[in-house]
Design a protein around this motif. Structure first.
Motif, PDB file in Angstrom:
ATOM      1  N   LYS A 139       9.232  20.331  56.813  1.00 25.66           N
ATOM      2  CA  LYS A 139       7.832  20.087  56.500  1.00 25.66           C
ATOM      3  C   LYS A 139       7.202  19.000  57.367  1.00 25.66           C
ATOM      4  O   LYS A 139       7.888  18.094  57.831  1.00 25.66           O
ATOM      5  CB  LYS A 139       7.681  19.664  55.039  1.00 25.66           C
ATOM      6  CG  LYS A 139       7.688  20.830  54.057  1.00 25.66           C
ATOM      7  CD  LYS A 139       7.561  20.299  52.654  1.00 25.66           C
ATOM      8  CE  LYS A 139       7.352  21.419  51.645  1.00 25.66           C
ATOM      9  NZ  LYS A 139       7.303  20.843  50.277  1.00 25.66           N
ATOM     10  N   TYR A 185       3.809  16.270  57.190  1.00 23.90           N
ATOM     11  CA  TYR A 185       2.908  15.635  56.222  1.00 23.90           C
ATOM     12  C   TYR A 185       1.793  14.908  56.955  1.00 23.90           C
ATOM     13  O   TYR A 185       1.983  14.421  58.074  1.00 23.90           O
ATOM     14  CB  TYR A 185       3.678  14.620  55.371  1.00 23.90           C
ATOM     15  CG  TYR A 185       4.846  15.226  54.660  1.00 23.90           C
ATOM     16  CD1 TYR A 185       4.704  15.742  53.369  1.00 23.90           C
ATOM     17  CD2 TYR A 185       6.088  15.329  55.286  1.00 23.90           C
ATOM     18  CE1 TYR A 185       5.788  16.323  52.724  1.00 23.90           C
ATOM     19  CE2 TYR A 185       7.173  15.904  54.641  1.00 23.90           C
ATOM     20  CZ  TYR A 185       7.014  16.395  53.353  1.00 23.90           C
ATOM     21  OH  TYR A 185       8.081  16.974  52.735  1.00 23.90           O
ATOM     22  N   SER A 194       1.533  19.950  52.018  1.00 24.41           N
ATOM     23  CA  SER A 194       2.183  19.713  53.310  1.00 24.41           C
ATOM     24  C   SER A 194       2.117  20.983  54.155  1.00 24.41           C
ATOM     25  O   SER A 194       1.628  22.021  53.708  1.00 24.41           O
ATOM     26  CB  SER A 194       3.645  19.309  53.088  1.00 24.41           C
ATOM     27  OG  SER A 194       4.295  20.278  52.298  1.00 24.41           O
ATOM     28  N   GLN A 199       9.175  11.233  48.527  1.00 25.90           N
ATOM     29  CA  GLN A 199       7.784  11.608  48.832  1.00 25.90           C
ATOM     30  C   GLN A 199       7.058  10.511  49.590  1.00 25.90           C
ATOM     31  O   GLN A 199       6.314  10.785  50.528  1.00 25.90           O
ATOM     32  CB  GLN A 199       7.057  11.864  47.517  1.00 25.90           C
ATOM     33  CG  GLN A 199       7.252  13.268  46.992  1.00 25.90           C
ATOM     34  CD  GLN A 199       5.925  13.850  46.576  1.00 25.90           C
ATOM     35  OE1 GLN A 199       5.123  13.185  45.926  1.00 25.90           O
ATOM     36  NE2 GLN A 199       5.663  15.064  46.964  1.00 25.90           N
ATOM     37  N   ARG A 215       5.644  10.514  53.589  1.00 26.54           N
ATOM     38  CA  ARG A 215       4.239  10.311  53.916  1.00 26.54           C
ATOM     39  C   ARG A 215       3.972   8.980  54.619  1.00 26.54           C
ATOM     40  O   ARG A 215       2.831   8.582  54.795  1.00 26.54           O
ATOM     41  CB  ARG A 215       3.393  10.430  52.646  1.00 26.54           C
ATOM     42  CG  ARG A 215       3.317  11.867  52.179  1.00 26.54           C
ATOM     43  CD  ARG A 215       2.683  12.016  50.819  1.00 26.54           C
ATOM     44  NE  ARG A 215       2.446  13.427  50.554  1.00 26.54           N
ATOM     45  CZ  ARG A 215       3.396  14.322  50.291  1.00 26.54           C
ATOM     46  NH1 ARG A 215       4.663  13.956  50.246  1.00 26.54           N
ATOM     47  NH2 ARG A 215       3.102  15.587  50.082  1.00 26.54           N
TER      48      ARG A 215
END
Ligand SMILES: *Cc1c(COP(=O)(O)O)cnc(C)c1O
Length: 358
Positions: free
Chosen positions: A76, A78, A136, A340, A344
């Protein structure tokens, strides 16, 4: 491995309509661009290009259709507060793809050069990286066998491509513990098989158990070992953790389990925090006993899609085992919140996990 990949860029003339950011769902809408490159035994990797997202043209005899020589990854990106884009542990994903490639007799990719291509492509797709909370950009690198031939042998031609899709917050309404079916009939992977490779056939083979679990009101399957149907392996597309007597327990990587990058992230953080961790085989009987006498306080899955997924209940041989009263536990919550925030850029990146695209 030569890693000076020459990449052609073909710009899109018709950027797509952007999705409804508040209603993204998972995996249905794709960005403007894709990356693709070809391999054959004479030229190695060649014809690398970033081009408008679109269909592939394949011969119906392409070997992937017949013998499932295919591997993939999932990672992913972000959106950080300063507008930069952050990739989480991308090199680990590309290295894992190369380990899957070796197992499936496919060519390795030049990981660093592909990472540079990925960064360039996401920069072009920058407006597709959601900045809504929890959302995301999901990235799917894939390699398939394209040689047109029936007759079993490792393909002499491949295409590797990367596609991306914006995905919404996995837990739009807060953390929701899942109900999981403990599968004691079907198996996912056997020792010596391909369980530790991220290869499509593993997932095709899991669909039957998954659809039966769904009929029983469960959202995932917990797999047991193929030999004795006794020891816990992993859940769907997640690794599994238990909290027993304040110790975090997860099955060891022994060839049948996918070596999850989120799993490794959890283990690394647990060590940072001085928590007691044990990678050991654990049987379903032990889990049942620990649940019965109150020693099992939490269970949770780890994987890129949901990051951390608390388990509220197991269904095992027609018995229901409630965990932590069906609520999210503090250990799962702590891992979820921390990971998380690291992803980020809101917490220091102490393990060099982040790659930024400015
Ligand atoms: C991808 C996957 C995982 C999780 O791996 P991450 O790198 O954490 O996303 C676990 N189990 C299976 C079977 C998987 O396919």
């Amino acid at each position: 491995m030569i890693s000076n990949l020459e990449i052609t860029l073909r710009k899109t003339e018709q950027p797509k309509k952007k999705p409804d950011w508040n209603n993204l769902g998972f995996g249905k809408q794709f960005t403007d661009y894709m990356f693709a490159m070809q391999w054959n035994s004479k030229k190695g990797w060649h014809d690398a290009e970033i081009r408008p997202y679109g269909s592939l043209t394949l011969d119906p005899a392409a070997m992937v259709f017949h013998y499932a020589q295919e591997i993939f990854e999932g990672l992913k990106a972000y959106c950080a507060q300063d507008g930069s884009i952050i990739l989480f542990r991308p090199v680990d994903n590309l290295n894992r793809l190369n380990r899957s490639a070796l197992r499936m007799c496919m060519p390795e990719i030049p990981a660093q050069a592909v990472l540079e291509a990925l960064k360039q492509m996401i920069d072009l797709d920058r407006d597709w990286v959601p900045n809504t909370p929890g959302a995301s950009l999901y990235i799917r690198p894939t390699m398939i066998a394209t040689e047109a031939a029936v007759g079993l042998h490792p393909s002499n031609e491949y295409i590797f491509f990367i596609i991306c899709c914006p995905v919404g917050a996995y837990y739009a309404e807060g953390f929701k513990p899942t109900k999981i079916y403990v599968e004691d009939q079907y198996v996912r992977a056997t020792a010596g098989g391909v369980g530790e490779a991220k290869t499509g056939g593993n997932y095709a083979a899991s669909l039957k158990a998954f659809s039966e679990a769904t009929k029983k009101g469960c959202t995932q399957v917990l797999w047991l070992d193929a030999l004795e149907h006794k020891y816990v392996e992993e859940v769907g597309t997640s690794n599994i953790f238990f909290v027993i007597n304040d110790e975090i327990v997860t099955p060891p990587l022994g060839g049948t389990i996918l070596p999850g990058i989120t799993r490794d992230t959890v283990l690394t953080l647990a060590a940072d925090w001085g928590l007691k961790v044990s990678e050991r085989r654990i049987s379903m009987d032990d889990i049942m006993a620990a649940a019965r006498d109150g020693r099992l306080t939490e269970a949770f899955g780890s994987g890129t899609a949901a990051v951390i997924s608390p388990v509220g209940e197991f269904v095992y041989q027609d018995k229901n085992i409630l965990i932590g009263n069906g609520q999210t536990g503090t250990v799962a919550q702590r891992f979820f919140d921390t990971i998380q925030q690291v992803q980020r850029g809101l917490l220091p990146d102490q393990h060099d996990w982040l790659v930024r695209i400015n």
